[in-house]
Design a protein around this motif. Sequence first.
Motif, mmCIF file in Angstrom:
data_model
loop_
_atom_site.group_PDB
_atom_site.id
_atom_site.type_symbol
_atom_site.label_atom_id
_atom_site.label_comp_id
_atom_site.label_asym_id
_atom_site.label_seq_id
_atom_site.Cartn_x
_atom_site.Cartn_y
_atom_site.Cartn_z
ATOM 1 N N LEU A 18 0.815 -1.207 0.000
ATOM 2 C CA LEU A 18 0.000 0.000 0.000
ATOM 3 C C LEU A 18 0.856 1.268 0.000
ATOM 4 N N ALA A 19 1.956 1.251 0.710
ATOM 5 C CA ALA A 19 2.832 2.428 0.789
ATOM 6 C C ALA A 19 3.451 2.771 -0.568
ATOM 7 N N GLU A 20 3.500 1.814 -1.491
ATOM 8 C CA GLU A 20 4.090 2.044 -2.811
ATOM 9 C C GLU A 20 3.034 2.302 -3.891
ATOM 10 N N ALA A 21 1.766 2.212 -3.541
ATOM 11 C CA ALA A 21 0.694 2.374 -4.528
ATOM 12 C C ALA A 21 0.557 3.843 -4.922
ATOM 13 N N VAL A 22 0.586 4.099 -6.214
ATOM 14 C CA VAL A 22 0.409 5.457 -6.729
ATOM 15 C C VAL A 22 -0.596 5.429 -7.877
ATOM 16 N N ILE A 23 -1.332 6.509 -8.031
ATOM 17 C CA ILE A 23 -2.306 6.651 -9.112
ATOM 18 C C ILE A 23 -1.826 7.781 -10.006
ATOM 19 N N PRO A 24 -1.715 7.519 -11.321
ATOM 20 C CA PRO A 24 -1.281 8.586 -12.237
ATOM 21 C C PRO A 24 -2.245 9.775 -12.192
ATOM 22 N N VAL A 25 -1.711 10.950 -12.253
ATOM 23 C CA VAL A 25 -2.508 12.174 -12.189
ATOM 24 C C VAL A 25 -3.569 12.211 -13.288
ATOM 25 N N MET A 26 -3.303 11.670 -14.456
ATOM 26 C CA MET A 26 -4.251 11.703 -15.561
ATOM 27 C C MET A 26 -5.192 10.495 -15.579
ATOM 28 N N ASP A 27 -5.212 9.696 -14.536
ATOM 29 C CA ASP A 27 -6.121 8.548 -14.446
ATOM 30 C C ASP A 27 -7.566 9.032 -14.474
ATOM 31 N N ARG A 28 -8.383 8.462 -15.371
ATOM 32 C CA ARG A 28 -9.774 8.915 -15.538
ATOM 33 C C ARG A 28 -10.578 8.742 -14.254
ATOM 34 N N GLY A 29 -10.361 7.671 -13.528
ATOM 35 C CA GLY A 29 -11.057 7.479 -12.259
ATOM 36 C C GLY A 29 -10.679 8.553 -11.257
ATOM 37 N N PHE A 30 -9.424 8.943 -11.249
ATOM 38 C CA PHE A 30 -8.948 10.004 -10.362
ATOM 39 C C PHE A 30 -9.544 11.352 -10.763
ATOM 40 N N LEU A 31 -9.565 11.628 -12.075
ATOM 41 C CA LEU A 31 -10.040 12.916 -12.558
ATOM 42 C C LEU A 31 -11.560 13.073 -12.495
ATOM 43 N N PHE A 32 -12.293 12.027 -12.868
ATOM 44 C CA PHE A 32 -13.741 12.143 -13.020
ATOM 45 C C PHE A 32 -14.552 11.265 -12.073
ATOM 46 N N GLY A 33 -13.889 10.423 -11.326
ATOM 47 C CA GLY A 33 -14.601 9.554 -10.397
ATOM 48 C C GLY A 33 -15.214 8.330 -11.057
ATOM 49 N N ASP A 34 -14.843 8.028 -12.303
ATOM 50 C CA ASP A 34 -15.346 6.823 -12.956
ATOM 51 C C ASP A 34 -14.843 5.609 -12.188
#
Length: 81
Positions: A18-34
Amino acid sequence: MTTTDTRIAFIRGQFVPLAEAVIPVMDRGFLFGDGVYEVTAVIEGRLVDDTPHLARLARSLAEIDIPNPFAAPNGPRSKRN
């Protein structure tokens, strides 16, 4: 007392600490909540009712046009014992 965090995340087709998990800034789920929320039980390292669970997951992903990462041969199903 020091404790070790043993939690894991499944990111981009890989299980990682978990400490190494990262989400790309342009991830659609991150940006729009999909996203799709699907829960199943795991007992002794095995999914409970995995066939119906994965069918529900595939249907839900298709409804919002998200590719199913579990349809690939390297998905989590192939990592089970």
